[in-house]
Design an enzyme around this catalytic site. Structure first.
Site, PDB file in Angstrom:
ATOM      1  N   GLU A 108      15.360 -10.290  26.000  1.00 22.20           N
ATOM      2  CA  GLU A 108      14.234 -10.995  26.786  1.00 22.20           C
ATOM      3  C   GLU A 108      12.945 -10.434  26.094  1.00 22.20           C
ATOM      4  OE1 GLU A 108      16.598 -10.684  31.022  1.00 22.20           O
ATOM      5  OE2 GLU A 108      14.563 -10.853  31.103  1.00 22.20           O
ATOM      6  N   CYS A 127       5.759  -8.206  25.860  1.00 23.28           N
ATOM      7  CA  CYS A 127       6.558  -7.273  26.415  1.00 23.28           C
ATOM      8  C   CYS A 127       7.926  -7.548  25.417  1.00 23.28           C
ATOM      9  CB  CYS A 127       6.869  -6.947  27.796  1.00 23.28           C
ATOM     10  SG  CYS A 127       7.895  -6.116  28.372  1.00 23.28           S
ATOM     11  N   CYS A 134      20.845  -1.023  28.247  1.00 21.79           N
ATOM     12  CA  CYS A 134      20.484   0.244  28.103  1.00 21.79           C
ATOM     13  C   CYS A 134      21.312   1.351  28.610  1.00 21.79           C
ATOM     14  CB  CYS A 134      19.061   0.337  28.991  1.00 21.79           C
ATOM     15  SG  CYS A 134      18.078   1.890  28.665  1.00 21.79           S
ATOM     16  N   CYS A 138      18.863   3.268  34.896  1.00 24.03           N
ATOM     17  CA  CYS A 138      17.912   3.539  36.032  1.00 24.03           C
ATOM     18  C   CYS A 138      18.380   2.572  36.850  1.00 24.03           C
ATOM     19  CB  CYS A 138      16.608   3.323  35.623  1.00 24.03           C
ATOM     20  SG  CYS A 138      15.950   4.336  34.217  1.00 24.03           S
ATOM     21  N   CYS A 141      16.770  -1.017  37.849  1.00 25.01           N
ATOM     22  CA  CYS A 141      16.340  -1.815  36.547  1.00 25.01           C
ATOM     23  C   CYS A 141      17.568  -2.738  36.209  1.00 25.01           C
ATOM     24  CB  CYS A 141      15.926  -0.646  35.314  1.00 25.01           C
ATOM     25  SG  CYS A 141      15.999  -1.705  33.721  1.00 25.01           S
ATOM     26  N   CYS A 358      12.038  -7.029  32.638  1.00 22.91           N
ATOM     27  CA  CYS A 358      12.953  -7.407  31.564  1.00 22.91           C
ATOM     28  C   CYS A 358      14.446  -7.119  32.003  1.00 22.91           C
ATOM     29  CB  CYS A 358      12.565  -6.850  30.377  1.00 22.91           C
ATOM     30  SG  CYS A 358      11.719  -8.089  29.484  1.00 22.91           S
TER      31      CYS A 358
HETATM   32  N1  SAH Z   1      13.383   2.046  28.690  1.00 18.36           N
HETATM   33  C1  SAH Z   1      11.877   2.368  28.867  1.00 18.36           C
HETATM   34  C2  SAH Z   1      11.316   0.858  28.442  1.00 18.36           C
HETATM   35  C3  SAH Z   1      11.697  -0.295  29.053  1.00 18.36           C
HETATM   36  S1  SAH Z   1      11.825  -0.238  30.772  1.00 18.36           S
HETATM   37  C4  SAH Z   1      11.336   2.912  29.911  1.00 18.36           C
HETATM   38  O1  SAH Z   1      12.064   2.825  30.965  1.00 18.36           O
HETATM   39  O2  SAH Z   1      10.097   3.300  29.994  1.00 18.36           O
HETATM   40  C5  SAH Z   1       9.687  -0.640  31.042  1.00 18.36           C
HETATM   41  C6  SAH Z   1       9.166  -0.316  32.347  1.00 18.36           C
HETATM   42  O3  SAH Z   1       9.841  -1.101  33.260  1.00 18.36           O
HETATM   43  C7  SAH Z   1       9.666   1.129  32.799  1.00 18.36           C
HETATM   44  O4  SAH Z   1       8.524   1.943  33.473  1.00 18.36           O
HETATM   45  C8  SAH Z   1      10.439   0.844  33.966  1.00 18.36           C
HETATM   46  O5  SAH Z   1      10.548   1.817  34.759  1.00 18.36           O
HETATM   47  C9  SAH Z   1       9.993  -0.381  34.433  1.00 18.36           C
HETATM   48  N2  SAH Z   1      10.859  -1.249  35.294  1.00 18.36           N
HETATM   49  C10 SAH Z   1      12.288  -1.435  35.289  1.00 18.36           C
HETATM   50  N3  SAH Z   1      12.820  -1.940  36.299  1.00 18.36           N
HETATM   51  C11 SAH Z   1      11.700  -2.469  37.031  1.00 18.36           C
HETATM   52  C12 SAH Z   1      11.611  -3.202  38.345  1.00 18.36           C
HETATM   53  N4  SAH Z   1      12.766  -3.580  39.112  1.00 18.36           N
HETATM   54  N5  SAH Z   1      10.538  -3.045  38.858  1.00 18.36           N
HETATM   55  C13 SAH Z   1       9.347  -2.777  38.267  1.00 18.36           C
HETATM   56  N6  SAH Z   1       9.470  -1.901  37.161  1.00 18.36           N
HETATM   57  C14 SAH Z   1      10.730  -1.938  36.582  1.00 18.36           C
HETATM   58 FE1  SF4 Z   2      16.791   1.674  30.446  1.00 15.42          FE
HETATM   59 FE2  SF4 Z   2      15.602   0.266  32.376  1.00 15.42          FE
HETATM   60 FE3  SF4 Z   2      15.734   2.890  32.693  1.00 15.42          FE
HETATM   61 FE4  SF4 Z   2      14.072   1.841  30.706  1.00 15.42          FE
HETATM   62  S1  SF4 Z   2      14.058   1.465  33.233  1.00 15.42           S
HETATM   63  S2  SF4 Z   2      15.292   3.571  30.586  1.00 15.42           S
HETATM   64  S3  SF4 Z   2      15.119   0.117  30.410  1.00 15.42           S
HETATM   65  S4  SF4 Z   2      17.535   1.471  32.349  1.00 15.42           S
END
Ligand code: SAH
Ligand code: SF4
Length: 404
Positions: A108, A127, A134, A138, A141, A358
């Site tokens: 995406e 973005c 990934c 997390c 996410c 995303c």
């Molecule tokens: N993997 C990298 C970049 C992609 S995620 C990282 O984690 O930094 C980009 C951002 O989106 C990160 O700060 C992540 O914590 C945030 N993010 C992911 N899922 C989210 C959610 N459900 N609500 C708000 N922010 C989210």
């Molecule tokens: Fe991976 Fe999502 Fe964690 Fe970023 S926030 S490192 S995309 S699992």
């Protein structure tokens, strides 16, 4: 191991082995033509077509003789994200693109339009994704929930940007910012990400200033160090989410490998070496990482640093027991940081109804997991976060193989 792994699609085609033209440097393209005894201006004609935004296929490069067009098309792809579905929200201010890659991998990108405000010009920020899925996992996410699919190729990263730039151009607008905050951990696909940034940054290719490119990482310490050694390439953002190890172990499982103090030290060294302020991101989750104690821990961790914190209410994600912190709680958190001299901005989320954090559309495509699997995942997260809130560290391993 993620609870919900991306299922292999048996009907997915094999991956197209031809590299995308946008992933090549001018020298690589020139070498390909030179090997065929073609004059150097042929490479420039192809480069102009790739970066000029008027052609949409090799066949449109009419300055090339037909036989050469055929040879180029047999060796390279003009566009690696051609198959794209768009969804709009926020009254057209957010455009979510789901790109289906040659092997069926879905990734995406999200284009966000920010109208001009007093003292600020209009911005169009894209973005983009660096990986399909990934491995970091997390739990808040949607991408993390999917697990790891594969690294994106350089051109697959760059072509998300070309796609958005073409759409903007049709509306007489220009892309102003690119952020690597889509699917994937950019520092775990760093060679390709650096090559993509090079293409985006190069005035003879995409031509976007380094200050307008931001790469976000969940804390891959060796990757941050490598960037520090390279010097300023772009703005670095670090996904912090929590300043205390027990909680960060749960929210960013990579913390079990590189604990928060090491991540912040590496980010500090990056700021000192590049002269750039580090941006920290914190996704605010109700009752989990938004307490007074968490605010004070973050304030102490970052006190005196050349840093800025973005507080982002969590976007709702299907299979978690959690939701966004209330506005008043986030405001209190920001006030604790401010009292310690740490500046913070509260970011409104965009495109919630189309899942603009995303990974949500791709997760939707991956299909709904069995109710028992979802229930197990929710119960595990409730247990793990409760243990973390008691200050106990998890004994779960770091994501397998990550950062080796
Ligand atoms: N993997 C990298 C970049 C992609 S995620 C990282 O984690 O930094 C980009 C951002 O989106 C990160 O700060 C992540 O914590 C945030 N993010 C992911 N899922 C989210 C959610 N459900 N609500 C708000 N922010 C989210
Ligand atoms: Fe991976 Fe999502 Fe964690 Fe970023 S926030 S490192 S995309 S699992």
């Amino acid at each position: 191991m993620p609870d919900l792994q991306i299922a292999a699609d048996p009907s997915a085609p094999a991956r197209d082995a031809r590299p995308g033209l946008s992933g090549l440097t001018a020298d690589e393209l020139a070498a390909w033509f030179a090997e065929r005894g073609e004059p150097a201006y042929r490479a420039r004609q192809v480069g102009d077509a790739v970066w000029g935004r008027t052609a949409s296929s090799v066949d449109d490069i009419r300055t090339l003789p037909a036989a050469l067009r055929e040879a180029v098309a047999a060796a390279f792809r003009f566009d690696t994200v051609g198959d794209t579905e768009l969804r709009l929200s926020d009254g057209g201010l957010t455009e979510k693109a789901l790109h289906r890659l040659s092997d069926g991998t879905n990734v995406e990108s999200v284009l966000m339009h920010y109208p001009a405000r007093p003292g600020q010009r209009e911005r169009h920020t894209l973005c983009i994704s660096s990986q399909g899925g990934c491995a970091v996992g997390c739990p808040f996410c949607a991408t993390g929930e999917l697990g790891f699919g594969r690294d994106l190729e350089t051109a697959e990263i760059v072509d998300q940007v070309r796609h958005a730039a073409r759409r903007l151009q049709a509306a007489h607008q220009r892309l102003t910012n690119v952020v690597f905050m889509g699917m994937g951990e950019p520092l775990l696909n760093l060679d390709r990400v650096l090559a993509a940034v090079d293409a985006l940054n190069d005035p003879r290719r995409f031509g976007l200033g380094a200050r307008h490119i931001t790469v976000s990482t969940s804390g891959v310490v060796p990757g941050i160090r490598r960037l520090t050694a390279l010097g300023p390439q772009f703005t670095l953002a670090v996904s912090l989410h929590a300043a205390r190890d027990p909680l960060r172990d749960v929210l960013v499982p990579l913390n079990r490998r590189w604990p928060v103090a090491e991540v912040v030290t590496a980010a500090r060294e990056h700021a000192a070496a590049t002269g750039r302020r580090v941006t920290y991101e914190a996704t605010m989750i109700d009752g989990i990482n938004d307490t007074e104690a968490d605010a004070h821990a973050m304030a102490e961790l970052l006190r005196g640093d050349h840093a800025h914190v973005n507080l982002i209410p969590m976007n709702p994600v299907a299979h978690t027991p959690w939701s966004a912190s209330p506005d008043a709680v986030i405001e209190r958190f920001a006030a604790v940081l401010a009292a310690a001299g740490v500046t913070a901005t509260i970011r409104r989320n965009r495109g919630q109804e189309i899942g603009a954090a995303c990974g949500q559309l791709a997760a939707e495509r991956a299909g709904e997991p069995a109710p028992a699997v979802v229930a197990r995942r929710r119960a595990r997260l409730v247990d793990e976060s409760a243990q973390a809130l008691r200050g106990e560290r998890s004994d779960a391993p770091s994501p397998v193989g990550v950062g080796e």
